[in-house]
Write a protein that holds these residues in place. Sequence first.
Motif, PDB file in Angstrom:
ATOM      1  N   SER A  29       0.790  -1.188  -0.014  1.00 27.88           N
ATOM      2  CA  SER A  29       0.067  -0.067  -0.043  1.00 27.88           C
ATOM      3  C   SER A  29       0.924   1.389   0.046  1.00 27.88           C
ATOM      4  O   SER A  29       0.528   2.205  -0.508  1.00 27.88           O
ATOM      5  CB  SER A  29      -0.904  -0.005   1.216  1.00 27.88           C
ATOM      6  OG  SER A  29      -0.289   0.458   2.262  1.00 27.88           O
ATOM      7  N   ASN A  31       3.424   1.922  -1.735  1.00 29.00           N
ATOM      8  CA  ASN A  31       3.847   2.144  -3.151  1.00 29.00           C
ATOM      9  C   ASN A  31       2.637   3.059  -3.515  1.00 29.00           C
ATOM     10  O   ASN A  31       3.016   3.670  -4.685  1.00 29.00           O
ATOM     11  CB  ASN A  31       3.987   0.827  -3.796  1.00 29.00           C
ATOM     12  CG  ASN A  31       5.604   0.291  -3.702  1.00 29.00           C
ATOM     13  OD1 ASN A  31       6.310   0.749  -3.162  1.00 29.00           O
ATOM     14  ND2 ASN A  31       5.371  -1.127  -4.004  1.00 29.00           N
ATOM     15  N   GLU A  32       1.740   2.859  -3.207  1.00 24.03           N
ATOM     16  CA  GLU A  32       0.541   3.830  -3.676  1.00 24.03           C
ATOM     17  C   GLU A  32       0.624   5.342  -3.146  1.00 24.03           C
ATOM     18  O   GLU A  32      -0.154   6.254  -3.537  1.00 24.03           O
ATOM     19  CB  GLU A  32      -0.968   3.067  -3.465  1.00 24.03           C
ATOM     20  CG  GLU A  32      -0.904   1.701  -3.873  1.00 24.03           C
ATOM     21  CD  GLU A  32      -0.457   1.672  -5.528  1.00 24.03           C
ATOM     22  OE1 GLU A  32      -0.977   2.359  -6.213  1.00 24.03           O
ATOM     23  OE2 GLU A  32       0.199   0.726  -5.827  1.00 24.03           O
TER      24      GLU A  32
END
Lengths: 102, 102
Positions: A29, A31-32
Motif C-alpha cells: 500500500s 507504493n501507492e
Amino acid sequence: MAYILQVDFKMDGPFGDEMAVGFKELAESINEEKGMLWKIWTEDAEAGEAGGIYLFETKETAAAYLEMHSKRLNGFGITAINSKIFSVNESLTKINNGPVNA
Amino acid sequence: MAYILQVDFKMDGPFGDEMAVGFKELAESINEEKGMLWKIWTEDAEAGEAGGIYLFETKETAAAYLEMHSKRLNGFGITAINSKIFSVNESLTKINNGPVNA
C-alpha cells in the motif's frame, strides 16, 4: 529535489521474517502513497525499535505521509515516534553515491 | 545484510551550495571508510539541522564509523548528536524499491 523522511519508534515486534509476512500488504500500500519513491524498512530486535527511511518527491508529500502514518502507528498503540524530514544536499550525496535519483 | 546508520544534529550552517563546497573533501574521504556503501547528505536550514543516512556492509563497520564521526563532530563543536544503527528488513524493503543493494 527529493526529501528524506526518517521515522523510528519503540516496538515489541514482530521482527525479521515474521515482520515481513505481517506487513507485506502494508508495504504494498505504501507504493501507492503520493510522492513516495522508496522506503528502506529498518529494525533492531534487540533494542525493540523499528522504523523506515523514505525518499519522497516533495516536502509536502513527505509531511502528508508522516501525518497519516503517525496516526496509523498510534492505532497500533505506538505513540513515541521520532521523525524528521530533511532536504538532500545533492552535490555531496552524488560524491557518496547516495541513491536519490530512484 | 546491510545496515542503516542515521545521524542528525543541530548545526548553524553552512547549508546548500555553501555546504557542498565546504564539505567536498570530507565527502570524498567518506568513500574510503571501511564498509561504507553510500551516504545521503541531509539538511534543514530552517531548523538548523543536518546529518546523513548511510548504508554500511556490516553493523561493526557502521558502529566504527559512528564512533569516529561523533568525535569529528565534537571537534566541530557539535555535541548533541542523534544516531541509530538499524538492520534492514530486506523482504519489505524490496517491495518498496529501497536501494540497499548498491
